[in-house]
Motif scaffolding. Structure first.
Motif, PDB file in Angstrom:
ATOM      1  N   ARG A  66     -73.195  13.522 -12.306  1.00  0.00           N
ATOM      2  CA  ARG A  66     -74.220  12.636 -12.845  1.00  0.00           C
ATOM      3  C   ARG A  66     -73.554  11.487 -13.588  1.00  0.00           C
ATOM      4  NH1 ARG A  66     -78.917  16.467 -15.440  1.00  0.00           N
ATOM      5  NH2 ARG A  66     -79.439  17.543 -13.494  1.00  0.00           N
ATOM      6  N   SER A  67     -74.031  10.310 -13.298  1.00  0.00           N
ATOM      7  CA  SER A  67     -73.472   9.162 -14.008  1.00  0.00           C
ATOM      8  C   SER A  67     -74.568   8.462 -14.794  1.00  0.00           C
ATOM      9  CB  SER A  67     -72.847   8.175 -13.003  1.00  0.00           C
ATOM     10  OG  SER A  67     -73.884   7.539 -12.273  1.00  0.00           O
ATOM     11  N   GLY A  68     -74.134   7.592 -15.684  1.00  0.00           N
ATOM     12  CA  GLY A  68     -75.127   6.829 -16.476  1.00  0.00           C
ATOM     13  C   GLY A  68     -75.934   5.900 -15.600  1.00  0.00           C
ATOM     14  N   LEU A  69     -75.303   5.321 -14.597  1.00  0.00           N
ATOM     15  CA  LEU A  69     -76.025   4.415 -13.699  1.00  0.00           C
ATOM     16  C   LEU A  69     -77.115   5.161 -12.945  1.00  0.00           C
ATOM     17  CD1 LEU A  69     -73.118   2.258 -12.206  1.00  0.00           C
ATOM     18  CD2 LEU A  69     -74.934   1.522 -13.745  1.00  0.00           C
ATOM     19  N   MET A  70     -76.728   6.381 -12.476  1.00  0.00           N
ATOM     20  CA  MET A  70     -77.698   7.172 -11.730  1.00  0.00           C
ATOM     21  C   MET A  70     -78.892   7.526 -12.632  1.00  0.00           C
ATOM     22  SD  MET A  70     -77.416  10.955 -10.101  1.00  0.00           S
ATOM     23  CE  MET A  70     -77.777  11.694 -11.664  1.00  0.00           C
ATOM     24  N   SER A  71     -78.598   7.969 -13.854  1.00  0.00           N
ATOM     25  CA  SER A  71     -79.684   8.339 -14.764  1.00  0.00           C
ATOM     26  C   SER A  71     -80.608   7.148 -15.042  1.00  0.00           C
ATOM     27  CB  SER A  71     -79.117   8.843 -16.099  1.00  0.00           C
ATOM     28  OG  SER A  71     -78.404  10.031 -15.878  1.00  0.00           O
ATOM     29  N   GLN A  72     -80.013   6.026 -15.246  1.00  0.00           N
ATOM     30  CA  GLN A  72     -80.820   4.836 -15.525  1.00  0.00           C
ATOM     31  C   GLN A  72     -81.669   4.449 -14.317  1.00  0.00           C
ATOM     32  OE1 GLN A  72     -80.915   3.413 -18.603  1.00  0.00           O
ATOM     33  NE2 GLN A  72     -82.690   2.338 -17.717  1.00  0.00           N
ATOM     34  N   ASP A  73     -81.048   4.552 -13.148  1.00  0.00           N
ATOM     35  CA  ASP A  73     -81.767   4.192 -11.925  1.00  0.00           C
ATOM     36  C   ASP A  73     -82.964   5.133 -11.699  1.00  0.00           C
ATOM     37  OD1 ASP A  73     -82.029   2.710  -9.358  1.00  0.00           O
ATOM     38  OD2 ASP A  73     -81.688   4.732  -8.550  1.00  0.00           O
TER      39      ASP A  73
END
Lengths: 137, 310
Positions: A66-73
């Motif tokens: 899990r990445s921050g970009l994925m969570s934000q998206d």
């Protein structure tokens, strides 16, 4: 105004009121259909798009990563869906509120027209000369 | 009355009872017998001709008349006692009606006739006055019925306005309740959806608070709609609450107008009645005057008639 005229105008008033109510009810029914269809379409789109989006992130990062970009998206995507649903809810609430307020106003207007009609008849009856048979002017 | 006839009220008193005798020889019927004989002799001739030409057993009809009524008049000498015939103008006949019974009967008939005319006139006048009374009663009845009818109309109007007020209050209350239900429905729908969306967002590490936007705007909108509805409802309520005053003014105007018309008609009727009564009194006075004149004329005629007799 004679009693015959009163009856005729009363029938007209009732017809207009009934037709207007029927038109408003039909409009409300069409609006509810539209809002339901809109929600169903949005829900379908979301339920179809959400797995594709999470799958794309999994293919790109790996299934357990899990990445921050994925969570934000994902958050943005879900928020858009939720906000669109909230907008539809608000639109329907405004629509229903308008209908309810309009219905109360229509009922009040009908009652007022009915009373005005009764007042016209009463005024005509009161204006009749009770001494016409005796030559009273 | 023809001079040859005996007045009905001057029949001689009945003779003492006698044995019946044949008509031809009974002296009680001597007059009738001679009269029949005279009639047979003068059939077709004019009975009221000149006294010098009419004979009755060699007597003039004035002499005969004088003889028939001689018992009542001055200078009577019985039938045929003044015989002699000839010059009618030389001797004044005696009065066949010295008591003036004919004139009295004439006056009595006249009074009966005028009495009948007065009764007929009074009946006609009473009918006229009765028609005026009937009109007055009809107008009073119409006036009372009009006031009662006006009160009924006023009561109906007030009842209608009260019913309308209740119905309108019900409509606005119903609308307000529908808006409140709508707000609850909307709030419930959002509350039902929120956990699922929040869980999804939280599962991916996002912030679910951003997902639901400004919920208060919907509630504010519905609250504003309810407030607007309440304002309109209050204005309508005040309108209907004031209808009684409007109706009272209308009723007062109509009542005043009706009373004016009624008073005017009653004054007109009173004037008509006074005029009719005046005309009636004049007609009765005229009839009384005619009667008086007729009686005076009859009395003068009787005096003139008596002057022609001894």
């Amino acid at each position: 105004m004679s009693v015959f005229d009163f009856e005729s105008r009363l029938a007209d008033l009732n017809n207009r009121y009934a037709q207007e109510n029927a038109a408003q009810e039909f409009g409300r029914f069409l609006g509810q259909q539209r809002f339901s269809r809109q929600r169903r379409d949005m829900n379908d789109q979301f339920t179809q798009a959400f797995p594709r989006r999470t799958g794309a992130w999994a293919r790109r990062l790996g299934s357990d990563v899990r990445s921050g970009l994925m969570s934000q998206d994902i958050t943005d995507f879900s928020n858009r869906y939720a906000r669109q649903l909230a907008d539809v809810d608000a639109e329907q609430a405004a629509f229903d509120g308008q209908f309810q307020g309009g219905m109360a106003a229509r009922q009040a207007a009908y009652q007022r027209s009915l009373l005005a009609l009764q007042e016209d008849l009463a005024r005509s009856r009161a204006a009749q000369n009770p001494f016409a048979a005796f030559g009273g002017a | 009355m023809p001079p040859g006839r005996r007045p009905a009220n001057q029949n001689p008193s009945p003779s003492p009872r006698r044995e019946p005798q044949p008509f031809a020889t009974n002296p009680m019927f001597e007059g009738e017998r001679r009269e029949q004989q005279w009639g047979a002799q003068n059939a077709g001739s004019q009975m009221m001709g000149s006294p010098s030409q009419d004979t009755y057993n060699e007597q003039s009809w004035t002499e005969l008349l004088d003889g028939m009524f001689g018992m009542f008049g001055p200078g009577s000498g019985g039938s045929g006692s003044r015989g002699g015939g000839g010059g009618g103008g030389a001797v004044r006949p005696s009065d066949p009606d010295p008591m003036g019974w004919n004139a009295i009967a004439q006056v009595q008939n006249m009074e009966r006739g005028y009495g009948a005319m007065l009764e007929a006139l009074r009946a006609q006048q009473n009918a006229q006055l009765g028609a005026l009374d009937t009109r007055r009663i009809g107008m009073e009845t119409a006036n009372a019925a009009s006031q009662q009818r006006l009160n009924q109309i006023l009561n109906d109007l007030n009842a209608n306005a009260a019913a309308t007020r209740t119905n309108v209050q019900g409509s606005f209350a119903q609308g307000d309740q529908a808006l409140a239900n709508l707000m609850n429905q909307y709030t419930g729908m959002v509350a039902q959806r929120q956990p699922g969306v929040a869980n999804t967002i939280q599962a991916f590490g996002g912030n679910p608070a951003e997902a639901f936007g400004d919920q208060s705007s919907i509630q504010d909108m519905i609250t504003a709609q309810r407030a607007n509805l309440a304002r309109v409802g209050q204005a309508d309520d005040a309108f209907y609450a004031n209808r009684g005053n409007v109706y009272g003014g209308l009723s007062s105007d109509v009542s005043t107008r009706n009373q004016q018309v009624f008073d005017q008609l009653m004054a007109q009727l009173l004037a008509e009645r006074q005029q009719t009564e005046s005309q009636n009194a004049a007609a009765q006075a005229q009839l009384a005057m005619q009667q008086q004149q007729a009686i005076l004329q009859a009395q003068a005629a009787e005096q003139a008639r008596r002057a022609g007799y001894v």
